[in-house]
Design a protein around this motif. Structure first.
Motif, PDB file in Angstrom:
ATOM      1  N   ARG A   1       0.822  -1.220   0.000  1.00 21.87           N
ATOM      2  CA  ARG A   1       0.000   0.000   0.000  1.00 21.87           C
ATOM      3  C   ARG A   1       0.852   1.265   0.000  1.00 21.87           C
ATOM      4  NH1 ARG A   1      -2.843  -0.309   4.834  1.00 21.87           N
ATOM      5  NH2 ARG A   1      -4.102  -1.875   3.834  1.00 21.87           N
ATOM      6  N   TYR A   2       1.928   1.259   0.762  1.00 23.94           N
ATOM      7  CA  TYR A   2       2.756   2.460   0.888  1.00 23.94           C
ATOM      8  C   TYR A   2       4.061   2.366   0.097  1.00 23.94           C
ATOM      9  CZ  TYR A   2      -0.683   3.371   4.438  1.00 23.94           C
ATOM     10  OH  TYR A   2      -1.879   3.555   5.087  1.00 23.94           O
ATOM     11  N   ASN A   3       4.164   1.343  -0.756  1.00 24.31           N
ATOM     12  CA  ASN A   3       5.325   1.172  -1.622  1.00 24.31           C
ATOM     13  C   ASN A   3       6.627   1.241  -0.816  1.00 24.31           C
ATOM     14  OD1 ASN A   3       6.537   0.681  -4.090  1.00 24.31           O
ATOM     15  ND2 ASN A   3       6.683   2.857  -4.602  1.00 24.31           N
ATOM     16  N   LEU A   4       6.659   0.515   0.291  1.00 29.06           N
ATOM     17  CA  LEU A   4       7.800   0.583   1.201  1.00 29.06           C
ATOM     18  C   LEU A   4       9.056  -0.077   0.649  1.00 29.06           C
ATOM     19  CD1 LEU A   4       5.999  -0.073   4.619  1.00 29.06           C
ATOM     20  CD2 LEU A   4       6.675   2.112   3.617  1.00 29.06           C
ATOM     21  N   GLU A   5       8.907  -0.937  -0.347  1.00 29.33           N
ATOM     22  CA  GLU A   5      10.088  -1.586  -0.928  1.00 29.33           C
ATOM     23  C   GLU A   5      11.055  -0.593  -1.567  1.00 29.33           C
ATOM     24  OE1 GLU A   5       9.448  -6.030  -2.244  1.00 29.33           O
ATOM     25  OE2 GLU A   5       7.841  -4.766  -3.066  1.00 29.33           O
ATOM     26  N   GLU A   6      10.554   0.590  -1.895  1.00 25.04           N
ATOM     27  CA  GLU A   6      11.447   1.603  -2.472  1.00 25.04           C
ATOM     28  C   GLU A   6      12.529   2.022  -1.492  1.00 25.04           C
ATOM     29  OE1 GLU A   6      10.016   6.058  -2.275  1.00 25.04           O
ATOM     30  OE2 GLU A   6       8.315   4.800  -2.836  1.00 25.04           O
TER      31      GLU A   6
END
Length: 166
Positions: free
Chosen positions: A157-162
């Protein structure tokens, strides 16, 4: 006589408003502001230990309600770690920390100390966040059956892998 009554009433009103403002004046995080404030620490811990920043942030977000839970606000505990605390404000079975940074460091320490998660530092070092989440979930970190799904959902949801790409 009436002037003193009016001034007393205004003073009481002012004091009431002041106490309400103090009670609600604690910093409230949004998902975006929480991530912005804590991503640097998560990335630093990732470089030092190999635990992906996305995993650290997602678990902290989930366990602390973006840093807005009572446990996070009063005990600086962002990971739901149980233990002793010296809080006079709330009664809790959760561990108290002197700072949020200390909570983040202890989370990594807990993963390293627990026999059921210590192997992740060897087998999952440098691997994707899903391997870490599955390993932490299998270790019994949370008793909730949907914990793994919620944490993985936070990452997506929060694109934390970036934040894993430095």
């Amino acid at each position: 006589m009436q002037k003193s009554l009016v001034s007393r009433t205004l003073l009481m009103l002012f004091l009431c408003l002041l106490s309400i403002a103090a009670a609600f004046g604690q910093k409230k995080f949004t998902p975006k502001s929480y991530i912005e404030e804590h991503k640097g620490l998560a990335q630093q811990l990732m470089r030092e230990t190999g635990v992906p920043a996305s995993v650290i942030l997602a678990i902290a977000i989930h366990e602390s309600a973006y840093g807005n839970s009572r446990i996070a606000q009063h005990l600086n505990n962002h990971f739901g770690i149980k233990g002793k605390n010296n809080s006079k404000k709330i009664r809790s079975a959760y561990k108290g920390y002197s700072s949020v940074k200390e909570s983040y460091h202890d989370f990594i320490g807990v993963l390293k100390r627990r026999k059921s998660t210590a192997h992740l530092f060897e087998t999952c070092f440098g691997k994707n966040c899903e391997a870490w989440i599955h390993g932490i979930a299998r270790s019994g970190y949370s008793q909730t059956k949907t914990w793994k799904t919620h944490v993985l959902g936070m990452i997506k949801r929060y694109n934390l892998e970036e934040y894993d790409k430095i």
